[in-house]
Enzyme design. Structure first.
Site, mmCIF file in Angstrom:
data_model
loop_
_atom_site.group_PDB
_atom_site.id
_atom_site.type_symbol
_atom_site.label_atom_id
_atom_site.label_comp_id
_atom_site.label_asym_id
_atom_site.label_seq_id
_atom_site.Cartn_x
_atom_site.Cartn_y
_atom_site.Cartn_z
ATOM 1 C CG ASP A 1 -2.894 -2.069 14.431
ATOM 2 O OD1 ASP A 1 -3.062 -3.253 14.075
ATOM 3 O OD2 ASP A 1 -2.280 -1.245 13.750
ATOM 4 C CG PHE B 1 -4.521 -6.193 -0.575
ATOM 5 C CD1 PHE B 1 -4.104 -7.440 -0.148
ATOM 6 C CD2 PHE B 1 -4.893 -5.247 0.377
ATOM 7 C CE1 PHE B 1 -4.050 -7.733 1.214
ATOM 8 C CE2 PHE B 1 -4.845 -5.536 1.732
ATOM 9 C CZ PHE B 1 -4.417 -6.790 2.144
ATOM 10 C CE LYS C 1 2.399 -7.355 -3.444
ATOM 11 N NZ LYS C 1 3.463 -6.348 -3.413
ATOM 12 C CB THR D 1 -2.376 -7.982 14.871
ATOM 13 O OG1 THR D 1 -1.531 -7.825 13.742
ATOM 14 C CG2 THR D 1 -2.254 -9.398 15.394
ATOM 15 C CG ASP E 1 1.107 -9.042 11.353
ATOM 16 O OD1 ASP E 1 0.978 -8.832 10.145
ATOM 17 O OD2 ASP E 1 1.735 -8.304 12.117
ATOM 18 C CE LYS F 1 -7.262 -4.569 13.694
ATOM 19 N NZ LYS F 1 -6.267 -3.561 13.283
ATOM 20 C CG ASP G 1 -0.577 2.761 12.762
ATOM 21 O OD1 ASP G 1 -1.257 1.703 12.865
ATOM 22 O OD2 ASP G 1 0.360 2.870 11.971
ATOM 23 C CG ASN H 1 -6.080 -1.332 9.709
ATOM 24 O OD1 ASN H 1 -5.524 -0.277 10.016
ATOM 25 N ND2 ASN H 1 -5.526 -2.495 9.913
ATOM 26 C CG ASP H 2 -5.867 0.347 13.657
ATOM 27 O OD1 ASP H 2 -6.101 -0.875 13.667
ATOM 28 O OD2 ASP H 2 -4.745 0.815 13.406
#
Length: 1111
Positions: A368, A513, A536, A650, A652, A766, A786, A789-790
């Site tokens: 991650d 979210f 957002k 990731t 991102d 993932k 960490d 979600n991992d």
């Protein structure tokens, strides 16, 4: 304590009680259950079968204790280990069992219970009321996800009115409809019908078993789930048992050993039949055969007799020794001070003891980014508002200046509620706020309203924000400093201070979210009565919902986003819209209906969210900095030199992920090319994957079928390419590429690249990427992360590593190993992993060598004893050979051996590659051990046999008897295997010396004791070798025979290794020779920190004296 209950819709018998069992055994079931589990191991069941054979007089030529003693010892050690593990598992769950005296086990679904401050929640509860204003409660979820951050739950207003009034609580007649028991900690779907009204229930109204009540005097809750149906216990299901590649190989080898044992016994049984037919009749005069026993039946009995005698090819102590070695190497990880992080007081932890050697074989690392490679400590860095970028500092000439610690910071002293720790350098943004620019005010108003942060104000003006994610905390803090201070919230309102004026907004709806929506919205009504939606989220998601009039502003904002992402900043896009009252009233009615339904609630809500979140007006974007952890680039560089491929998975955006890739040295400018896969259709993804690496190739990826015993596996072979490549693929393209029709093409392309970065991926993707590599690559994988979600990725990989960071402890709780910083991964793999693998392989090679050598001597002796199943050794020697004489020396080597020290292991990461290629222990290495054992056994049998044949003592007495030969053979064997162990040991410690010489001393002490007159007089039948030791071991020719035998066994090994190092030295040999000239190297390394590859090549030309250092 229980106050009252109401009659549930279903009968109480249909619900589970609150009693749970977290231990596997109890006092009465431990012995039968543990024995049943242990005898499920093939080796243990095999030795039990041997024990049964040994009680048959016609078959056994060995006493029963030769099998009983090792078997009982092994079963006892394993039972003690299992009992301790079960005991500590009970201690781990002590918070859930220790309150049985307070009638926890009597709590049932439908009961209303009272909880007090600092008490554990007894069951899954619907929160009814609390002592705090607005019916809030504060809970700690450390027992669920490891997070110590306080979380806030809130009761419905309609139930909160009951307070602590026992009469009202006793009269409560609500009806709850909810989802069935499941393990989703973050989700709850249900409805409460009370006073003819239906209310939606979600996770914010539920207290889960295992949580702790904090900062709340008392609260009342209705039991929804109890006992095994609670979400805590639903998460305690069976975890997939991970086994190492060596374990799988061992299973195959044990099956081969069984087959080889059957072959040897068959050969000897046939030999017995032939001998009995040709020679046996000569001996019947003084060894008469039992009635009905002929040559063929004698051969049948001999087969089973040799099964007993040759059983040592399947060493019973092997599994126990392996567990001890793994346990010891796990302690080394726990005790390693160089993997201790003092800032958070977090040591490294081996959470499993069964995967240590697998750490030395890692080929793929899946990582991650946020919180793993970065610190996950967010700071508001830049922003774009209405097409203007803020955050950079320019001089008078308009040139951008680099921001340092000396750069002037914005003075927020005009704002009494500002956070003093917040820093910003662009004064123009403060000026825009003071000038009351509408877009700027709307921008920060959105940040102050659209979030789930809780504010705690213990002193006037001293605000402490409790945020579920560091991102939200950073954005709300930024709004606070620029004059839009989030002050407090209730279920119906949000109170903020806008430029010194306190305002209360009515909170009408929160559009949550999640990983699919990738956005969050709130609908609020201002004090002036204006309805607004603030949103957002990720740029790609929000852009799809913008009004067409925002196209020009979107282009400018996109340029700013690309600049931010190019600097490695995390970005979010902000948008808003005003709502019509009549439309919202109608939408709110449908929203209430959807939120109170039990079927397809999420799908219905998503449709409503999509409906209202459209035609938004773009406000701007935020850019948050998440700095790299210390030592990340250096760690990735070292792992790359170890031929470990690193894939970053990731959430991102692509530009951010690329920038982090360059910052971490995963992507480098000197790479031949970096490919970007961002197609929108399956056909385009297929074309991009096919044409990127090998445009001239039209062939489909080649799949090799592998496997034995009907367990076929598919393997995609590695392909070589010229140069180094990187691959970046976004989540949209990855979704197509993970389809069965494209997955092989994706893996083929990715595996030809040095670095792979997957961006905008979901937690499920993932895990799918990890599973894809495991499916088609014969390689060991490691996943490190960490956050929650991992977890799926960590569980999917062969080895999961959790980092205890800012996102709770769910990743750590699901991992096999854990520590606090990513940089510790190189020490975990290059030092502990490599050592563990090397030690385990040395142990297995030596263990099989000494046992096969021991057994083959019996095989050769059978040809000289008429295949009568007579043993060549004393029975007591057979019993204690593995348990006493050779146990501690091999354990000493397996726990303390190092080919090079930890510093050299890190400086030369190339030392790691042999583990990836299974060079130290494989089927080939096993068969070499068998051949080596065969040669040694021939020498150990025939040299003593020839030396003893027709030999007399120096006083003329005959010593060529069976007992003297047995003593000589077993003494030669033990000394030879000890010398061989010394050759295999690279790192000598006082413990190794003590174990080796101590074992030889114990052998001679036990031998002289057992062969003494006293033992014979006390136990005549058990110790028949009276006087053999003192009569044989005082003869010079016996010691010369021992010396000759040992030299002949060891000399070929020394010669072979010497020639191997001279002609084709391994990387280990080269580094160890360099280590031998350490004083010189320590001087030169000050000028050349990284020893070059040429230094290693020069080692091939070293002098003989340097090479002999290895021996």
């Amino acid at each position: 304590s229980k106050f009252c209950s109401f009659k549930p819709i279903y009968k109480p018998e249909q619900f589970s009680t609150n009693a749970i069992k977290t231990s596997k055994y109890n006092l009465f079931t431990f012995l039968p259950l543990n024995l049943f589990e242990q005898f499920q191991r093939i080796a243990n069941a095999y030795f039990l079968f041997l024990l049964i054979l040994q009680v048959i007089p016609a078959i056994s030529s060995l006493s029963w204790f030769t099998t009983v003693v090792p078997l009982v010892l092994v079963l006892l050690v394993t039972a003690v280990k299992d009992a301790s593990d079960d005991f500590f598992s009970r201690l781990i769950f002590v918070p859930f069992n220790r309150l049985r005296s307070e009638k926890w086990m009597d709590v049932q679904v439908g009961d209303i219970i009272k909880l007090e401050n600092n008490k554990f929640v007894a069951a899954d509860l619907l929160l009814l009321s609390s002592s705090e204003p607005l019916n809030l409660v504060y809970i700690e979820t450390a027992e669920l996800d490891g997070s110590t951050n306080l979380k806030v739950k809130q009761a419905l207003t309609v139930t909160g009115e009951m307070g602590d009034c026992i009469e009202k609580l006793a009269a409560f007649n609500g009806e709850v409809h909810c989802e069935p028991p499941n393990n989703r900690l973050d989700k709850f779907t249900g409805t409460l019908t009370f006073r003819d009204q239906k209310y939606a229930l979600d996770n914010e109204r539920i207290l889960l078993r295992g949580c702790t009540l904090r900062n709340t005097e008392w609260c009342f809750g209705l039991v929804i789930f109890a006992g095994p149906e609670t979400k805590l216990m639903q998460n305690c299901g069976k975890t997939t048992f991970k086994r190492t590649s060596i374990d799988h190989l061992m299973n195959v080898l044990v099956l081969f050993i069984f087959g080889f044992l059957a072959f040897m016994c068959t050969v000897l049984a046939i030999g017995n039949g032939i001998w009995e037919f040709q020679e046996g009749s000569v001996f019947t005069a003084f060894l008469p055969r039992p009635d009905g026993v002929d040559a063929s039946f004698s051969a049948f009995l001999t087969f089973w007799s040799y099964v007993i005698i040759l059983n040592t090819v399947v060493p019973i102590s092997l599994y126990v020794s392996v567990e001890i070695i793994r346990l010891g190497n796990s302690f080394y990880i726990d005790w390693d001070r160089k993997m201790y992080y003092p800032r958070s007081d977090t040591p490294a932890e081996a959470r499993t003891t069964t995967l240590n050697e697998e750490l030395g074989q890692i080929k793929y690392v899946f990582s991650d980014k946020t919180g793993t490679l970065t610190q996950n400590i967010m700071t508001f860095n830049k922003c774009s508002i209405s097409g203007k970028s803020y955050g950079d500092v320019f001089n008078f000439a308009g040139q951008r200046l680099e921001i340092t610690e000396k750069t002037e910071k914005v003075d927020f002293s005009y704002n009494p509620l500002a956070d003093p720790k917040f820093s910003f350098h662009d004064h123009s943004l403060v000026e825009a706020v003071k000038l009351e620019a509408p877009e700027v005010h709307n921008f920060f108003r959105l940040l102050a309203l659209c979030h789930t942060v809780m504010a705690e104000e213990k002193e006037e003006g001293n605000l402490l924000y409790q945020a579920q994610s560091p991102d939200e905390g950073a954005l709300v803090t930024a709004a606070r400093n620029f004059g839009f201070v989030f002050r407090s919230r209730t279920p119906e309102t949000i109170t903020i201070v806008e430029m010194g004026v306190q305002k209360s907004y009515e909170l009408l709806a929160i559009l949550d979210f999640n990983n699919v929506r990738k956005r969050m919205s709130v609908i609020v009504q201002s004090p002036e009565g204006k309805l607004s939606l603030y949103c957002k989220g990720a740029d790609t998601i929000v852009y799809e919902r913008l009004h067409p009039s925002c196209s020009k502003l979107m282009d400018v904002t996109t340029e700013h986003l690309n600049e931010f992402a190019g600097e490695g900043l995390r970005t979010l896009v902000l948008a808003h819209k005003n709502l019509d009252e009549d439309y919202f009233r109608e939408w709110s009615t449908r929203h209430h209906m959807a939120s109170t339904t039990l079927e397809d609630r999420e799908e219905r809500l998503d449709e409503l969210y999509e409906e209202i979140e459209k035609d938004l007006l773009l406000l701007g974007a935020t850019a948050i900095e998440d700095k790299l952890q210390d030592g990340v680039p250096q760690t990735i560089e070292q792992l790359s030199k170890a031929n470990i491929k690193i894939w970053v998975l990731t959430g991102d955006k692509q530009e951010t992920a690329e920038n982090i890739g360059y910052s971490c040295n995963m992507l480098r400018e000197e790479m031949t090319d970096v490919f970007i896969i961002s197609a929108d259709t399956p056909q385009e993804v297929h074309e991009e994957l096919r044409k990127k690496m090998k445009p001239e190739s039209e062939d489909e990826p080649t799949i090799i079928q592998r496997g034995i015993l009907d367990k076929k596996s598919k393997m995609l072979p590695d392909e070589t390419v010229d140069g180094e490549y990187g691959l970046v693929i976004n989540g949209h393209s990855l979704a197509y590429a993970l389809d069965k029709s494209l997955e092989q093409e994706l893996l083929r392309t990715a595996c030809m690249c040095k670095t792979v970065i997957c961006c905008r991926v979901t937690p499920l993707q993932k895990a799918q990427v990890v599973e894809l590599v495991k499916k088609y690559k014969q390689a060991v994988t490691l996943a490190i992360g960490d956050g929650a979600n991992d977890v799926s990725m960590i569980k999917a990989a062969h080895i999961g590593v959790g980092i205890s960071g800012q996102e709770g402890m769910q990743a750590v709780l699901s991992s096999d190993f854990s520590f606090a910083q990513f940089r510790y991964l190189q020490r975990l793999l290059l030092v502990h992993g490599r050592w563990s693998y090397l030690r385990m392989c040395k142990f297995l090679r030596y263990f099989f060598y000494k046992n096969f050598t021991f057994t083959f001597v019996h095989f050769w002796y059978a040809f000289f004893c008429g295949f009568s199943a007579q043993t060549v050794y004393d029975e007591w020697f057979i019993t204690v050979y593995n348990l006493v004489y050779t146990a501690l020396p091999v354990l000493g080597m397996s726990l303390f051996d190092q080919d090079v020290n930890d510093r050299w292991s890190v400086q030369f990461p190339q030392l790691y590659s042999p583990g990836q290629l299974n060079k130290y222990f494989s089927k080939t290495a096993f068969f070499k051990c068998v051949l080596h054992s065969c040669y040694s056994s021939l020498v150990l049998f025939f040299i003593p046999y020839a030396a003893m044949y027709d030999t007399v003592r120096d006083d003329g007495r005959d010593i060529a008897d069976y007992q003297s030969f047995a003593l000589l053979a077993q003494t030669c064997l033990l000394i030879t295997v000890c010398v061989q162990l010394g050759l295999d040991t690279s790192y000598w410690t006082a413990v190794n010396q003590f174990f080796l010489w101590g074992s030889l001393a114990v052998y001679f002490a036990i031998t002289f004791t057992m062969y003494s007159n006293g033992m014979y007089l006390i136990f005549t039948a058990s110790f028949p070798f009276i006087g053999t030791a003192r009569n044989s071991l005082n003869q010079p020719n016996v010691w010369l025979t021992i010396l000759l035998t040992s030299i002949l066994c060891v000399l070929p090994v020394v010669a072979y290794r010497f020639l191997l190092i001279q002609l084709c030295p391994t990387i280990n040999d080269k580094v160890r020779v360099l280590r031998g000239t350490a004083p010189y190297l320590s001087l030169t390394r000050r000028q050349h920190p990284s020893p070059c590859a040429g230094c290693l090549n020069q080692v091939q030309r070293t002098r003989l004296s340097e090479t002999l250092y290895l021996f």
